[in-house]
Write a protein that holds these residues in place. Structure first.
Motif, mmCIF file in Angstrom:
data_model
loop_
_atom_site.group_PDB
_atom_site.id
_atom_site.type_symbol
_atom_site.label_atom_id
_atom_site.label_comp_id
_atom_site.label_asym_id
_atom_site.label_seq_id
_atom_site.Cartn_x
_atom_site.Cartn_y
_atom_site.Cartn_z
ATOM 1 N N LEU A 69 36.012 28.079 44.368
ATOM 2 C CA LEU A 69 36.845 28.181 43.174
ATOM 3 C C LEU A 69 37.516 29.552 43.079
ATOM 4 C CD1 LEU A 69 37.800 26.852 40.545
ATOM 5 C CD2 LEU A 69 35.766 27.788 39.443
ATOM 6 N N THR A 70 36.773 30.614 43.374
ATOM 7 C CA THR A 70 37.304 31.967 43.212
ATOM 8 C C THR A 70 37.972 32.513 44.468
ATOM 9 O OG1 THR A 70 35.147 32.896 43.750
ATOM 10 C CG2 THR A 70 35.641 32.570 41.416
ATOM 11 N N GLY A 71 37.816 31.841 45.594
ATOM 12 C CA GLY A 71 38.517 32.232 46.804
ATOM 13 C C GLY A 71 37.826 33.320 47.605
ATOM 14 N N THR A 72 38.383 33.558 48.778
ATOM 15 C CA THR A 72 37.922 34.580 49.712
ATOM 16 C C THR A 72 39.122 35.460 50.023
ATOM 17 O OG1 THR A 72 36.303 33.051 50.654
ATOM 18 C CG2 THR A 72 36.901 34.965 51.995
ATOM 19 N N ARG A 73 38.929 36.761 49.972
ATOM 20 C CA ARG A 73 40.018 37.707 50.220
ATOM 21 C C ARG A 73 39.733 38.519 51.468
ATOM 22 N NH1 ARG A 73 43.442 37.930 46.095
ATOM 23 N NH2 ARG A 73 42.801 37.097 44.109
ATOM 24 N N VAL A 74 40.785 38.733 52.268
ATOM 25 C CA VAL A 74 40.698 39.610 53.440
ATOM 26 C C VAL A 74 41.678 40.748 53.202
ATOM 27 C CG1 VAL A 74 41.066 39.826 55.923
ATOM 28 C CG2 VAL A 74 40.036 37.746 54.997
ATOM 29 N N ASN A 75 41.166 41.963 53.142
ATOM 30 C CA ASN A 75 41.974 43.158 52.858
ATOM 31 C C ASN A 75 42.820 42.970 51.598
ATOM 32 O OD1 ASN A 75 40.937 44.461 55.144
ATOM 33 N ND2 ASN A 75 42.482 43.515 56.434
ATOM 34 N N GLY A 76 42.224 42.331 50.569
ATOM 35 C CA GLY A 76 42.878 42.145 49.281
ATOM 36 C C GLY A 76 43.732 40.901 49.158
ATOM 37 N N GLU A 77 43.981 40.179 50.250
ATOM 38 C CA GLU A 77 44.839 38.992 50.230
ATOM 39 C C GLU A 77 43.981 37.735 50.260
ATOM 40 O OE1 GLU A 77 47.913 36.679 53.218
ATOM 41 O OE2 GLU A 77 47.598 38.823 53.498
ATOM 42 N N ARG A 78 44.196 36.845 49.292
ATOM 43 C CA ARG A 78 43.448 35.584 49.252
ATOM 44 C C ARG A 78 43.875 34.719 50.427
ATOM 45 N NH1 ARG A 78 42.009 31.907 44.034
ATOM 46 N NH2 ARG A 78 40.914 30.283 45.162
ATOM 47 N N ILE A 79 42.906 34.212 51.183
ATOM 48 C CA ILE A 79 43.239 33.409 52.355
ATOM 49 C C ILE A 79 43.272 31.930 51.988
ATOM 50 C CG2 ILE A 79 42.337 35.098 53.996
ATOM 51 C CD1 ILE A 79 39.847 33.318 54.331
ATOM 52 N N THR A 80 44.157 31.199 52.658
ATOM 53 C CA THR A 80 44.273 29.761 52.429
ATOM 54 C C THR A 80 43.943 28.971 53.681
ATOM 55 O OG1 THR A 80 46.624 29.870 52.962
ATOM 56 C CG2 THR A 80 46.010 30.055 50.626
ATOM 57 N N ALA A 81 43.798 29.664 54.797
ATOM 58 C CA ALA A 81 43.465 29.013 56.064
ATOM 59 C C ALA A 81 42.537 29.942 56.836
ATOM 60 C CB ALA A 81 44.739 28.743 56.876
ATOM 61 N N ARG A 82 42.029 29.458 57.928
ATOM 62 C CA ARG A 82 41.152 30.268 58.770
ATOM 63 C C ARG A 82 41.892 31.524 59.204
ATOM 64 N NH1 ARG A 82 38.294 27.188 63.581
ATOM 65 N NH2 ARG A 82 37.529 26.050 61.798
ATOM 66 N N ARG A 83 41.222 32.677 59.152
ATOM 67 C CA ARG A 83 41.852 33.956 59.475
ATOM 68 C C ARG A 83 40.988 34.713 60.470
ATOM 69 N NH1 ARG A 83 44.615 37.893 56.174
ATOM 70 N NH2 ARG A 83 45.703 36.116 55.338
ATOM 71 N N ARG A 84 41.627 35.222 61.510
ATOM 72 C CA ARG A 84 40.911 36.035 62.500
ATOM 73 C C ARG A 84 40.683 37.430 61.918
ATOM 74 N NH1 ARG A 84 41.179 36.176 68.854
ATOM 75 N NH2 ARG A 84 39.746 37.901 69.135
ATOM 76 N N LEU A 85 39.482 37.960 62.114
ATOM 77 C CA LEU A 85 39.140 39.270 61.595
ATOM 78 C C LEU A 85 39.155 40.307 62.694
ATOM 79 C CD1 LEU A 85 36.128 38.307 59.310
ATOM 80 C CD2 LEU A 85 38.478 38.800 58.618
#
Length: 190
Positions: free
Chosen positions: A62-78
């Protein structure tokens, strides 16, 4: 590789990639590491190790996952040092102690935190075995360095600043409406 998890109090936990998947969430069962914050979904996010790379994906929270402050909508490589935010937790993928990946910049400096008592030594968590990990999507966005930005305000300050901005906007709107009404009222009497 290891997943370093820090809560709002500054307590750090280290979860090694013993398998190819680490799932985090609030549930007591079915996750590799439990995040007890109320803003964390039961099964919130999953970290995958695929072909030597680490990926993160939100599991419909519900609250989302953020990578470097940006909410992700798909799988993201770190990349090493990327900051993943889940509820009041900060997570980062780092190499094993003393190891460094060639060609990658050093990790980002930690965000300033309020003074807190010195945390005890990090907890090392042994992950539970996970099912086979699907291959990453072929059209995944390439990893890019985060844009330089001003240091983020602590979470409590962000909420206060947002409330102040909303109040200031409401006051400005009310004054604008009043000025328009007065201009119409005075202009009609001439």
């Amino acid at each position: 590789m290891r997943l370093v998890i820090e809560d709002q109090a500054g307590t750090r936990s280290i979860v090694p990639f013993a398998s190819d998947e680490i799932t985090v969430g609030r549930a007591a069962e079915g996750v590799t590491f439990r995040l007890t914050d109320r803003d964390v979904s039961r099964r919130h996010a999953r970290f995958l190790r695929v072909n030597g790379g680490i990926w993160v994906e939100d599991l419909g929270s519900l609250t989302g996952t953020r990578v470097n402050g940006e909410r992700i909508t798909a799988r993201r490589r770190l990349r090493e040092g990327d900051l993943v935010e889940i509820g009041d937790y900060d997570l980062a993928v780092l190499p094993e102690e003393g190891a460094s990946l060639p060609g990658l910049p050093p990790p980002l400096p930690p965000a300033p935190r309020p003074a807190a008592p010195a945390p005890a030594s990090p907890r090392i968590v042994t992950p539970t075995p996970a099912a086979a990990v699907p291959a990453p999507p072929t059209a995944a966005r390439p990893a890019t360095a985060p844009a330089a930005a001003a240091p983020a305000a602590p979470r409590g300050d962000r909420a206060r600043v947002l409330r102040q901005a909303l109040v200031a906007g409401a006051i400005a709107l009310a004054l604008g409406l009043l000025a328009g009404w007065l201009a119409g009222a005075l202009g009609g009497k001439s």
